[in-house]
Write an enzyme that holds these catalytic residues in place. Sequence first.
Site, PDB file in Angstrom:
ATOM      1  N   ARG A 221      42.464  45.190  29.392  1.00 35.07           N
ATOM      2  CA  ARG A 221      42.972  44.827  30.723  1.00 35.07           C
ATOM      3  C   ARG A 221      44.390  45.378  30.902  1.00 35.07           C
ATOM      4  O   ARG A 221      44.761  45.855  31.988  1.00 35.07           O
ATOM      5  CB  ARG A 221      42.999  43.307  30.870  1.00 35.07           C
ATOM      6  CG  ARG A 221      41.624  42.695  30.959  1.00 35.07           C
ATOM      7  CD  ARG A 221      41.738  41.174  30.997  1.00 35.07           C
ATOM      8  NE  ARG A 221      40.429  40.565  30.935  1.00 35.07           N
ATOM      9  CZ  ARG A 221      40.130  39.472  30.237  1.00 35.07           C
ATOM     10  NH1 ARG A 221      41.080  38.853  29.541  1.00 35.07           N
ATOM     11  NH2 ARG A 221      38.919  38.988  30.231  1.00 35.07           N
ATOM     12  N   PHE A 237      30.952  43.369  37.190  1.00 33.64           N
ATOM     13  CA  PHE A 237      30.731  42.324  36.164  1.00 33.64           C
ATOM     14  C   PHE A 237      32.077  41.652  35.875  1.00 33.64           C
ATOM     15  O   PHE A 237      32.525  41.581  34.732  1.00 33.64           O
ATOM     16  CB  PHE A 237      30.135  42.915  34.880  1.00 33.64           C
ATOM     17  CG  PHE A 237      28.920  43.769  35.090  1.00 33.64           C
ATOM     18  CD1 PHE A 237      27.659  43.177  35.127  1.00 33.64           C
ATOM     19  CD2 PHE A 237      29.018  45.145  35.259  1.00 33.64           C
ATOM     20  CE1 PHE A 237      26.519  43.955  35.315  1.00 33.64           C
ATOM     21  CE2 PHE A 237      27.891  45.928  35.452  1.00 33.64           C
ATOM     22  CZ  PHE A 237      26.639  45.334  35.475  1.00 33.64           C
ATOM     23  N   ASP A 259      30.365  40.066  40.838  1.00 34.08           N
ATOM     24  CA  ASP A 259      29.615  39.385  39.772  1.00 34.08           C
ATOM     25  C   ASP A 259      28.426  38.691  40.423  1.00 34.08           C
ATOM     26  O   ASP A 259      28.495  38.273  41.584  1.00 34.08           O
ATOM     27  CB  ASP A 259      30.494  38.357  39.050  1.00 34.08           C
ATOM     28  CG  ASP A 259      29.969  38.017  37.658  1.00 34.08           C
ATOM     29  OD1 ASP A 259      30.541  38.510  36.662  1.00 34.08           O
ATOM     30  OD2 ASP A 259      28.975  37.261  37.561  1.00 34.08           O
ATOM     31  N   SER A 260      27.332  38.551  39.657  1.00 35.85           N
ATOM     32  CA  SER A 260      26.142  37.899  40.214  1.00 35.85           C
ATOM     33  C   SER A 260      26.217  36.378  40.103  1.00 35.85           C
ATOM     34  O   SER A 260      25.386  35.675  40.657  1.00 35.85           O
ATOM     35  CB  SER A 260      24.882  38.414  39.508  1.00 35.85           C
ATOM     36  OG  SER A 260      24.995  38.184  38.125  1.00 35.85           O
ATOM     37  N   ALA A 289      25.612  43.878  40.380  1.00 33.95           N
ATOM     38  CA  ALA A 289      26.595  44.959  40.221  1.00 33.95           C
ATOM     39  C   ALA A 289      25.920  46.330  40.276  1.00 33.95           C
ATOM     40  O   ALA A 289      26.511  47.300  40.778  1.00 33.95           O
ATOM     41  CB  ALA A 289      27.343  44.791  38.902  1.00 33.95           C
ATOM     42  N   ASP A 307      31.797  46.467  32.935  1.00 34.91           N
ATOM     43  CA  ASP A 307      31.800  45.640  31.709  1.00 34.91           C
ATOM     44  C   ASP A 307      30.609  44.685  31.719  1.00 34.91           C
ATOM     45  O   ASP A 307      30.783  43.465  31.856  1.00 34.91           O
ATOM     46  CB  ASP A 307      33.131  44.864  31.626  1.00 34.91           C
ATOM     47  CG  ASP A 307      33.239  44.049  30.345  1.00 34.91           C
ATOM     48  OD1 ASP A 307      32.586  44.417  29.351  1.00 34.91           O
ATOM     49  OD2 ASP A 307      33.983  43.046  30.346  1.00 34.91           O
ATOM     50  N   CYS A 347      29.177  45.622  24.980  1.00 33.58           N
ATOM     51  CA  CYS A 347      29.446  44.583  23.978  1.00 33.58           C
ATOM     52  C   CYS A 347      28.189  44.263  23.178  1.00 33.58           C
ATOM     53  O   CYS A 347      28.116  43.231  22.533  1.00 33.58           O
ATOM     54  CB  CYS A 347      30.039  43.337  24.626  1.00 33.58           C
ATOM     55  SG  CYS A 347      28.964  42.596  25.847  1.00 33.58           S
TER      56      CYS A 347
END
Length: 403
Positions: A221, A237, A259-260, A289, A307, A347
């Site tokens: 970030r 995301f 974001d969902s 997204a 992300d 990730c």
Amino acid sequence: MTKLYLKKGREESLLRFHPWVFSGAVFGLEGPDPEEGDVVAVYSARKEFLGWGHYQIGSIAVRMLSFADDMPAGGPDLAFWTARLQGCLQARRAFGLAGFATTNCYRLVHGEGDSLPGLIIDWYDGVCVMQAHSAGMFRARKMIAEALQAVYGDQLQAVYDKSEGTAPFKAGLDLGDGYLYPASAPQGLCPRTVLENGHRFLVDWENGQKTGFFLDQRENRALVERYARGRRVLNLFCYTGGFSVYALAGGAVSVDSVDSSGRAVELVEKNITLNFGADAPHRAICADAIDFVKDAPKDAYDLMIVDPPAFAKHRGALNNALRAYQRLNAAAISAVAPGGLVFTFSCSQVVDRETFALAVFSAAADAGRRVRIIDRLNQPADHAVNIFHPEGAYLKGLVLYVE
Ligand code: SAH
């Protein structure tokens, strides 16, 4: 205590301090039948003592807690846990994370990375949120909470156990998230505002995802903040808006956060207001997204953050996951404005760095754009990788410059 013997030749990885004994390496047990989460002593086929750890039924039979003959009589006790957690805190101080004014949240315990396999503890300015990923750590949770009190003293206000979704077993154990300390649930503690690099974030460990905040993106970030000046930013995301806050702080002209999860989007709005007031040039959008970036007008954004959650949770899902990374990144690379940047992450533990880079390479080819890799990103020091357990490296990212 039960002794667990390995098959001939299967001690090699333990001699190199790898923290797992796979069930296929086990020759047999001697002594009382262990219950899940009991401590067992591990021996080679030649009856050499190798160490001790938490026993579990499953593909990982033992998660090693020590490679020395140092188990307290009666099993790991308060002094054992206190010493281990103290060591973790000392490391965070050495990393420049604990005890500083501008960042008061960090990961105190990162499982195998801290030689405590199966245990995650995040620190949110006085509140510890614990997630047990093994039966042994789950059964030890009350003693671990006591050890946290010993380590932090008056600084510690609460310990919250959030293992319901992570402990790999249900039978016979009293699962259910809640406070281990203090005795009655504290009022008004959650959500709590923490500081990361001087930016404010509301963390809701009771209702949020994982422990409430993604501490692993702190450094990445900060890099977005460095690149954001004058750019129109799209944060895909976004969860609670970590990257969005840094982008605005860095001088982005506008930020769209997608974001969902409706709950996440509400928290993004709050976090933006908390840092920049109600008039910041920001939009929070609750949407898929992937659809959003596919439909985004070309050249509307000069910096994108991609992300997503782990697309591959196990090896069997690898090929589908790689195709999903490729499609998503192709859409982002196609849409970003000329001279724009894409910060893209994975990730998924089973997708290694080079495989991810290959998926992004294919995405760039699909998009037909010229792309330079200008940075390769990682997980930060408090999510450190045990050198004997390279599988612990899960977060990787690329910064792309798209012509
Ligand atoms: N970048 C975030 C962390 C992302 S975690 C941070 O810095 O904090 C992944 C996020 O993706 C979660 O918030 C989840 O709600 C969201 N998500 C999952 N599937 C999605 C989809 N198809 N579209 C949009 N968001 C999605």
